[in-house]
Write an enzyme that holds these catalytic residues in place. Structure first.
Site, PDB file in Angstrom:
ATOM      1  N   MET A  82      51.977  63.687  21.149  1.00  0.00           N
ATOM      2  CA  MET A  82      50.435  63.627  20.114  1.00  0.00           C
ATOM      3  C   MET A  82      50.634  63.935  18.767  1.00  0.00           C
ATOM      4  O   MET A  82      49.140  64.111  18.221  1.00  0.00           O
ATOM      5  CB  MET A  82      49.086  63.569  21.022  1.00  0.00           C
ATOM      6  N   GLY A  83      51.236  64.517  18.361  1.00  0.00           N
ATOM      7  CA  GLY A  83      51.992  65.274  16.964  1.00  0.00           C
ATOM      8  C   GLY A  83      51.195  66.628  17.184  1.00  0.00           C
ATOM      9  O   GLY A  83      50.488  67.344  17.981  1.00  0.00           O
ATOM     10  N   HIS A 122      56.251  72.297  19.905  1.00  0.00           N
ATOM     11  CA  HIS A 122      57.454  71.435  20.286  1.00  0.00           C
ATOM     12  C   HIS A 122      59.073  71.008  19.141  1.00  0.00           C
ATOM     13  O   HIS A 122      59.547  70.381  19.388  1.00  0.00           O
ATOM     14  CB  HIS A 122      56.350  70.312  19.283  1.00  0.00           C
ATOM     15  N   LYS A 167      54.589  73.513  29.530  1.00  0.00           N
ATOM     16  CA  LYS A 167      53.061  74.049  29.169  1.00  0.00           C
ATOM     17  C   LYS A 167      52.260  73.615  30.014  1.00  0.00           C
ATOM     18  O   LYS A 167      50.937  73.881  30.909  1.00  0.00           O
ATOM     19  CB  LYS A 167      53.131  74.232  28.181  1.00  0.00           C
ATOM     20  N   GLN A 184      44.182  58.293  27.721  1.00  0.00           N
ATOM     21  CA  GLN A 184      43.716  60.109  28.013  1.00  0.00           C
ATOM     22  C   GLN A 184      42.759  60.541  28.100  1.00  0.00           C
ATOM     23  O   GLN A 184      42.980  62.230  28.649  1.00  0.00           O
ATOM     24  CB  GLN A 184      45.290  60.367  28.255  1.00  0.00           C
ATOM     25  N   LEU A 233      52.144  68.488  15.893  1.00  0.00           N
ATOM     26  CA  LEU A 233      53.360  69.554  16.062  1.00  0.00           C
ATOM     27  C   LEU A 233      53.421  71.266  15.597  1.00  0.00           C
ATOM     28  O   LEU A 233      52.676  71.398  14.723  1.00  0.00           O
ATOM     29  CB  LEU A 233      54.912  68.869  15.526  1.00  0.00           C
ATOM     30  N   HIS A 234      54.110  71.962  16.778  1.00  0.00           N
ATOM     31  CA  HIS A 234      53.993  73.510  16.302  1.00  0.00           C
ATOM     32  C   HIS A 234      54.956  74.240  16.474  1.00  0.00           C
ATOM     33  O   HIS A 234      55.878  73.508  17.485  1.00  0.00           O
ATOM     34  CB  HIS A 234      52.969  74.460  17.194  1.00  0.00           C
ATOM     35  N   VAL A 291      56.488  78.097  25.069  1.00  0.00           N
ATOM     36  CA  VAL A 291      57.152  79.000  23.873  1.00  0.00           C
ATOM     37  C   VAL A 291      55.573  79.284  23.876  1.00  0.00           C
ATOM     38  O   VAL A 291      54.601  78.912  23.655  1.00  0.00           O
ATOM     39  CB  VAL A 291      57.289  77.769  22.847  1.00  0.00           C
TER      40      VAL A 291
END
Ligand code: PAF
Length: 285
Positions: A30-31, A37, A149, A61, A33-34, A176
């Protein structure tokens, strides 16, 4: 890196890739991003010839009162992170491109969505299953990468692919963590510095549960649940939701522990609701 915004573009690009003989990887996101991802994308890029990332904040959702409108969105930053991590294609459709009309048909998840997140967020996993089905239908045969996760989501997606015979192989990506154990999540952005300091309590609770099972050989699930909850409660700013011990495949809450189990916790910290999970008992025969 190619940016596609129309569903047909994604379909054509991935069809072409397969015609060239490429293996295709798809990582739905869903973007926002970290690093988590980025690790998933890097894994996918190392394992597949064509690596595609989807970025779509899926309205189906989110429940009423959830963070759909405030969910962090920054396409430019996401595109550079995806490219840096090795994505060859990013599919970032608009809401209208994904849902040109009000959807009248959706995917319903039974049993696996009854507990944990599904109980707190009614309809959430139907929304996830519906959009994942659409994305996998557009992508065609592929390796589909999902983070551990969101463990309940991973279990549901595996079953979705099996039950609906979707042409995908689900690949699980390890969680992570920051150096203090906090699992990377887009929702960590909601934490104030004070809440951020309290947030590793979730991982500490999971480690306490794992120690009870793996080191002290606890074979009753209730004391493990209590111990995890007690660790969460030690942090004043953490409002525990659940601390569960479940079967790793069915997500059924367990009474007795024998063999591998999944420990799952959820807690509210200010406006953020965080979840995390860990395997325990896997060393047992
Ligand atoms: O995990 C997520 O980011 C989302 O639930 C997913 C799988 C991209 C579906 O919208």
């Amino acid at each position: 890196m190619i940016l596609a915004s129309e569903p047909e573009e994604l379909r054509n690009l991935l069809d072409e890739a397969r015609r060239r003989g490429d293996t295709v990887g798809l990582h739905p996101t869903m973007g926002a991003l970290h690093g988590g991802h980025e690790a998933n994308i890097a894994k996918m890029a190392a394992e597949c010839d064509t690596a595609a990332v989807t970025i779509f904040v899926n309205p189906l959702q989110f429940g009423p009162g959830e963070d759909f409108s405030s969910y962090p969105r920054d396409l430019e930053a996401d595109l550079s992170r995806a490219e840096r991590a090795g994505a060859g294609i990013v599919f970032a459709p608009s809401r209208e491109a994904m849902y040109p009309e009000e959807p009248l048909v959706s995917v319903a998840v039974r049993k696996l969505a009854d507990g944990l997140e599904g109980r707190r967020r009614p309809g959430h996993f139907d929304g996830v299953a519906t959009v994942v089905t659409k994305l996998l239908a557009l992508a065609g045969p592929c390796y589909a990468y999902f983070g551990e996760k969101d463990y309940q989501q991973l279990v549901i997606v595996r079953r979705l692919v099996k039950d609906l015979s979707l042409p995908a192989v689900v690949v699980a990506c390890p969680t992570v963590r920051e150096t203090d154990g906090l699992a990377l999540s887009s929702r960590n952005a909601y934490l104030s510095p004070e809440l951020r300091r309290a947030a590793p309590a979730l991982y500490c609770a999971l480690l306490a549960g794992k120690r009870a099972i793996d080191e002290r050989a606890e074979r009753e699930a209730d004391p493990v649940r209590e111990e995890m909850r007690a660790v969460l409660l030690r942090e004043e700013l953490v409002e525990p939701d659940y601390a569960e011990v479940t079967d790793p495949c069915t997500l059924e809450p367990l009474g007795k522990i024998s063999g591998e189990v999944r420990l799952l916790v959820a807690a509210r910290l200010g406006r953020a609701r965080l979840i995390d999970n860990l395997s325990a008992g896997a060393g047992e025969g």
